[in-house]
Design a protein around this motif. Structure first.
Motif, PDB file in Angstrom:
ATOM      1  N   ARG A 192       0.828  -1.212   0.000  1.00  7.96           N
ATOM      2  CA  ARG A 192       0.000   0.000   0.000  1.00  7.96           C
ATOM      3  C   ARG A 192       0.863   1.263   0.000  1.00  7.96           C
ATOM      4  NH1 ARG A 192      -2.318  -3.701  -0.543  1.00  7.96           N
ATOM      5  NH2 ARG A 192      -1.956  -2.981  -2.637  1.00  7.96           N
ATOM      6  N   VAL A 193       2.032   1.188   0.626  1.00  2.00           N
ATOM      7  CA  VAL A 193       2.948   2.333   0.608  1.00  2.00           C
ATOM      8  C   VAL A 193       3.370   2.628  -0.828  1.00  2.00           C
ATOM      9  CG1 VAL A 193       5.172   3.211   1.403  1.00  2.00           C
ATOM     10  CG2 VAL A 193       3.763   1.820   2.936  1.00  2.00           C
ATOM     11  N   GLY A 194       3.783   1.567  -1.539  1.00  2.00           N
ATOM     12  CA  GLY A 194       4.160   1.750  -2.932  1.00  2.00           C
ATOM     13  C   GLY A 194       2.998   2.197  -3.791  1.00  2.00           C
ATOM     14  N   ASP A 195       1.825   1.637  -3.546  1.00  2.00           N
ATOM     15  CA  ASP A 195       0.649   1.981  -4.352  1.00  2.00           C
ATOM     16  C   ASP A 195       0.259   3.439  -4.194  1.00  2.00           C
ATOM     17  OD1 ASP A 195       0.745  -0.652  -4.958  1.00  2.00           O
ATOM     18  OD2 ASP A 195      -1.078  -1.228  -3.902  1.00  2.00           O
ATOM     19  N   PHE A 196       0.463   3.974  -2.986  1.00  2.00           N
ATOM     20  CA  PHE A 196       0.180   5.390  -2.764  1.00  2.00           C
ATOM     21  C   PHE A 196       1.094   6.253  -3.631  1.00  2.00           C
ATOM     22  CE2 PHE A 196       0.741   9.300  -0.078  1.00  2.00           C
ATOM     23  CZ  PHE A 196      -0.541   9.803  -0.281  1.00  2.00           C
ATOM     24  N   GLY A 197       2.353   5.850  -3.731  1.00  2.00           N
ATOM     25  CA  GLY A 197       3.281   6.558  -4.604  1.00  2.00           C
ATOM     26  C   GLY A 197       2.852   6.489  -6.055  1.00  2.00           C
ATOM     27  N   PHE A 198       2.406   5.316  -6.485  1.00  2.00           N
ATOM     28  CA  PHE A 198       1.940   5.155  -7.869  1.00  2.00           C
ATOM     29  C   PHE A 198       0.753   6.076  -8.156  1.00  2.00           C
ATOM     30  CE2 PHE A 198      -0.717   3.250 -11.121  1.00  2.00           C
ATOM     31  CZ  PHE A 198       0.199   2.901 -12.103  1.00  2.00           C
ATOM     32  N   GLY A 237       5.902   3.056  -6.635  1.00  2.00           N
ATOM     33  CA  GLY A 237       4.968   1.939  -6.790  1.00  2.00           C
ATOM     34  C   GLY A 237       5.679   0.675  -7.215  1.00  2.00           C
ATOM     35  N   ALA A 238       6.629   0.810  -8.146  1.00  2.00           N
ATOM     36  CA  ALA A 238       7.390  -0.353  -8.608  1.00  2.00           C
ATOM     37  C   ALA A 238       8.261  -0.925  -7.496  1.00  2.00           C
ATOM     38  CB  ALA A 238       8.247   0.038  -9.814  1.00  2.00           C
ATOM     39  N   MET A 239       8.802  -0.065  -6.641  1.00  2.00           N
ATOM     40  CA  MET A 239       9.598  -0.555  -5.505  1.00  2.00           C
ATOM     41  C   MET A 239       8.801  -1.520  -4.640  1.00  2.00           C
ATOM     42  SD  MET A 239      11.477   2.804  -3.976  1.00  2.00           S
ATOM     43  CE  MET A 239      12.676   3.784  -4.866  1.00  2.00           C
ATOM     44  N   VAL A 270       5.394  -9.528  -8.968  1.00  2.00           N
ATOM     45  CA  VAL A 270       6.700  -8.889  -8.838  1.00  2.00           C
ATOM     46  C   VAL A 270       7.231  -8.375 -10.170  1.00  2.00           C
ATOM     47  CG1 VAL A 270       7.336 -10.154  -6.748  1.00  2.00           C
ATOM     48  CG2 VAL A 270       7.923 -11.105  -8.972  1.00  2.00           C
ATOM     49  N   THR A 271       6.774  -8.942 -11.278  1.00  2.00           N
ATOM     50  CA  THR A 271       7.201  -8.424 -12.581  1.00  2.00           C
ATOM     51  C   THR A 271       6.404  -7.185 -12.987  1.00  2.00           C
ATOM     52  OG1 THR A 271       5.661  -9.856 -13.797  1.00  2.00           O
ATOM     53  CG2 THR A 271       7.844 -10.740 -13.332  1.00  2.00           C
ATOM     54  N   ALA A 272       5.346  -6.876 -12.238  1.00  2.00           N
ATOM     55  CA  ALA A 272       4.484  -5.747 -12.599  1.00  2.00           C
ATOM     56  C   ALA A 272       5.240  -4.432 -12.556  1.00  2.00           C
ATOM     57  CB  ALA A 272       3.272  -5.702 -11.666  1.00  2.00           C
ATOM     58  N   GLY A 273       6.147  -4.272 -11.595  1.00  2.00           N
ATOM     59  CA  GLY A 273       6.903  -3.032 -11.494  1.00  2.00           C
ATOM     60  C   GLY A 273       7.796  -2.805 -12.702  1.00  2.00           C
ATOM     61  N   VAL A 274       8.479  -3.855 -13.144  1.00  2.00           N
ATOM     62  CA  VAL A 274       9.327  -3.751 -14.331  1.00  2.00           C
ATOM     63  C   VAL A 274       8.478  -3.427 -15.557  1.00  2.00           C
ATOM     64  CG1 VAL A 274      11.015  -4.948 -15.776  1.00  2.00           C
ATOM     65  CG2 VAL A 274      10.917  -5.434 -13.317  1.00  2.00           C
ATOM     66  N   TYR A 275       7.345  -4.106 -15.674  1.00  2.00           N
ATOM     67  CA  TYR A 275       6.456  -3.845 -16.802  1.00  2.00           C
ATOM     68  C   TYR A 275       5.969  -2.401 -16.794  1.00  2.00           C
ATOM     69  CZ  TYR A 275       2.320  -3.766 -19.733  1.00  2.00           C
ATOM     70  OH  TYR A 275       1.400  -3.415 -20.686  1.00  2.00           O
ATOM     71  N   MET A 276       5.607  -1.892 -15.623  1.00  2.00           N
ATOM     72  CA  MET A 276       5.093  -0.521 -15.540  1.00  2.00           C
ATOM     73  C   MET A 276       6.142   0.490 -15.989  1.00  2.00           C
ATOM     74  SD  MET A 276       5.145   2.442 -13.584  1.00  2.00           S
ATOM     75  CE  MET A 276       5.714   1.984 -11.951  1.00  2.00           C
ATOM     76  N   LEU A 331      11.317  -1.189  -0.035  1.00  2.00           N
ATOM     77  CA  LEU A 331      10.006  -1.830   0.165  1.00  2.00           C
ATOM     78  C   LEU A 331      10.042  -3.305  -0.244  1.00  2.00           C
ATOM     79  CD1 LEU A 331       7.708   1.038  -1.237  1.00  2.00           C
ATOM     80  CD2 LEU A 331       8.402   0.615   1.130  1.00  2.00           C
ATOM     81  N   TYR A 332      11.040  -4.027   0.236  1.00  2.00           N
ATOM     82  CA  TYR A 332      11.215  -5.412  -0.188  1.00  2.00           C
ATOM     83  C   TYR A 332      10.909  -6.429   0.907  1.00  2.00           C
ATOM     84  CZ  TYR A 332      15.470  -5.557   2.608  1.00  2.00           C
ATOM     85  OH  TYR A 332      16.362  -5.544   3.663  1.00  2.00           O
ATOM     86  N   THR A 333      10.723  -5.983   2.134  1.00  2.00           N
ATOM     87  CA  THR A 333      10.699  -6.915   3.269  1.00  2.00           C
ATOM     88  C   THR A 333       9.512  -7.870   3.246  1.00  2.00           C
ATOM     89  OG1 THR A 333       9.613  -5.185   4.589  1.00  2.00           O
ATOM     90  CG2 THR A 333      12.001  -5.388   4.782  1.00  2.00           C
ATOM     91  N   TRP A 334       8.489  -7.563   2.456  1.00  2.00           N
ATOM     92  CA  TRP A 334       7.313  -8.433   2.407  1.00  2.00           C
ATOM     93  C   TRP A 334       7.576  -9.729   1.639  1.00  2.00           C
ATOM     94  CZ3 TRP A 334       5.117  -9.974  -2.206  1.00  2.00           C
ATOM     95  CH2 TRP A 334       5.500  -9.267  -3.344  1.00  2.00           C
TER      96      TRP A 334
END
Length: 628
Positions: free
Chosen positions: A182-188, A231-233, A265-271, A241-244
């Motif tokens: 959710r932290v990353g999604d807020f950034g996106f 968001g990609a992070m 996990v590939t979604a960030g690279v794709y975005m 933002l990797y600890t999950w």
């Protein structure tokens, strides 16, 4: 070109999710539906999605066209216009091809892995929904629709990580994944909003955003590019933002394979690749992305060298490989990054599925040293696991060599020698910890009789198919120095802002160096673990084994501090200040109310006296005012 088939790529697994979900709820009461029905629906719908994608790919190959499908206008408020529309261009069809194919194989594997489980139907409902969400993300024609799929894979990962919700550990892992994302999604979301207000245009489609980039300043584009990458992070588990990701291994192994190989996990690279037109113009953010990728790859590889959980080792290897992908896309070599996404899907799915086979054979044991002590004979799993380990280590002619080498060459060509050195050292660590895993699990002598364990064909068939991909997928983008034609680079050529232009002699030297480094990692792992004494105490966990105490640091800085602030607001600020002030102010009103309540006594004579008094006052007023 318009086509009605794009939506069916998504609807196929989505309908599978709805059917399996409905049958599961019906079966809770009736208990009459065989698991075979869930399995048929669950595996057939991804196959249909793959076949539709394949047909569109062949048409694009022959007719040189792209596909668009507009369903309806979803939102039209003043200057904001969002269409429910889908795009089938070279990038999205390329992604959809291996997402559906690898996803289909993982669904087949799940049939054997989950056989006999009480939640079999529910699992496949979630699984199909996960794939459908990823396909919405990939095929979206604008970032708002992409965000629907983006959130969809997040919700499905939450449901699947805590699939066995009777365990507190699983629920906590799911919550952690959900909250960190959710932290990353807020950034996106902030990034998309920044683009909308900065560009001042009404159509949020990717083509329209690209066409209007000149309407704003470089500063706004830098901010938007950074926020989108936040968001990609989160989604692709990069620093911080990797600890999950390691904790997400609490779910059943098929979901681990799906998350790490074909979805989420590939979604960030794709975005980042989808916004290539934005990042190509803001190279400062691109360089930042590349450095985040490099340090994420290194950190994950270091931590993986001392892990003992077979799935967590593979999880950290995913984070590390994603770092390579971000190096490539950050430096503008989008096709190289996506090619590594492609090859990684094959060998990482195979590694997770092989690990799942081992875990099942040993009654859900995941500690690699305990697995070694009670090793079973698993010939197909052992052979395919070795293929995956060789591929991820970057040994030619396996697929990982070609995709990883292209990224190393890109960093070297752009003179980012720090990134190149980090990536090269990470390649050494990758070969070391992956062969450490292989030698301990499959090779180290344990002094016990090994017993053959039957492995169902639904588990072995996908492994064999993926092994072929792990070996041969690299030849689809064979470099020209080997007589290849860079087919993947050609297909995705419109994305690249840069191409590799090194001399052949330099490429040969870089390739030889990467192979030597990987071979050195394998040699050290062999010397240390091929004949490891399992009777000795396990290796000390230590600083690295405890993941550098990053989780504890986050818990202290963010979790405990947030909890302390929340308790202060609840117990002190709210209860003793705000509530106390309001209650003291209300005391006077309550007292007045009680006095006024004395005249509200339901006595008719009492009310008549007041009426008489009121009328008398009126007459007196009129007398004095009018002089009557």
């Amino acid at each position: 070109m318009s086509t009605n088939l794009l939506i069916w790529i998504i609807l196929s697994p989505l309908l599978g999710a709805i059917l399996n979900g409905g049958l599961y709820f019906y079966n809770i009461k009736k208990q009459k539906i065989s698991q075979n029905y869930f399995a048929i629906i669950g595996t057939l719908t991804p196959l249909i999605a793959f076949l539709i994608t394949l047909s569109l790919f062949l048409r694009m190959l022959e007719e040189k066209i792209i596909f668009k499908q507009h369903l309806f206008t979803w939102l039209n408020v003043e200057n904001l216009n969002v269409d429910m529309a889908f795009l089938g261009d070279n990038l999205s069809i390329f992604m959809s091809m291996f997402v559906t194919f690898v996803g289909w194989l993982i669904h087949i594997y799940a049939v054997g892995y989950m056989k006999g489980d009480e939640g079999f139907g529910k699992f496949f409902a979630y699984f199909n929904l996960f794939l459908a969400s990823m396909l919405i993300l990939v095929l979206a024609d604008n970032p708002v629709i992409l965000f629907i799929g983006w959130e969809g894979v997040g919700v499905c990962s939450y449901l699947l990580i805590k699939f066995y919700y009777g365990s507190k550990e699983n629920v906590e892992a799911a919550n952690k994944a959900f909250i960190v994302n959710r932290v990353g999604d807020f950034g996106f979301l902030l990034g998309v909003a920044t683009l909308f207000f900065a560009l001042g245009q009404v159509d949020l489609s990717f083509s329209s955003i690209e066409a209007n980039l000149g309407n704003t300043t470089n500063g706004w584009l830098l901010l938007a590019g950074f926020l989108l990458f936040v968001g990609a992070m989160g989604k692709s588990a990069q620093i911080p933002l990797y600890t999950w990701l390691p904790d997400a291994m609490a779910g059943p192994t098929p979901i681990s394979a799906l998350i790490h190989a074909a979805t989420m996990v590939t979604a960030g690279v794709y975005m980042v690749a989808r916004f290539h037109f934005l990042y190509s113009g803001i190279e400062e953010i691109g360089t930042f992305i590349a450095y985040i990728g490099a340090f994420s790859a290194l950190l994950a590889a270091i931590i993986a060298t001392r892990q003992t959980d077979i799935k967590k080792i593979l999880a950290y290897s995913t984070m590390s490989q994603l770092g390579y992908m971000f190096i490539a896309v950050g430096l503008g070599f989008y096709s190289s990054g996506l090619f590594h996404v492609f090859t990684h899907a094959f060998f990482k799915a195979m590694l997770f599925m092989g690990a799942g086979g081992v875990i099942i054979a040993l009654h859900h044991e995941q500690n690699i040293f305990n697995i070694a002590k009670h090793r079973a004979i698993l010939p197909i799993i052992s052979a395919t696991f070795l293929v995956g380990v060789i591929a991820i280590s970057g040994i030619p002619p396996f697929s990982g060599f070609f995709s990883k080498d292209a990224i190393l060459a890109a960093a070297f060509q752009e003179e980012h020698y720090v990134i190149y050195a980090i990536a090269l050292f990470t390649a050494f660590l990758t070969a070391f910890y992956m062969f450490r895993l292989y030698f301990i699990v499959f090779v180290t002598p344990n002094g016990h009789d090994k017993e053959y364990v039957y492995t169902s064909r639904t588990i072995t068939f996908p492994l064999l198919v993926l092994a072929i991909g792990a070996i041969g997928a690299g030849f689809l983008n064979l470099p020209s120095i080997f007589g290849g034609s860079h087919m993947v680079d050609s297909w995705l050529g419109s994305l690249n802002s840069k191409t590799i232009t090194l001399s052949h002699s330099t490429e040969y030297i870089l390739m030889a160096l990467s192979v030597i480094v990987a071979a050195l990692g394998i040699f050290i792992a062999y010397k240390k673990y091929a004949n490891y004494d399992l009777e000795k105490p396990e290796l000390e966990v230590g600083f690295v084994g405890r993941k550098l105490y990053v989780d504890e640091l986050y818990d202290f800085v963010f979790v405990r501090s947030s909890k302390a602030i929340s308790c202060f607001i609840d117990k002190v600020l709210d209860a003793k200040i705000i509530d106390a002030f309001i209650m003291k102010c209300s005391v006077g009103f309550v007292a007045i109310g009680r006095k006024v309540a004395l005249i509200q006594n339901a006595n008719v004579r009492f009310y008549a006296v007041f009426m008489l008094a009121g009328m008398s006052c009126i007459f007196v007023y009129l007398y004095l005012k009018l002089g009557l």
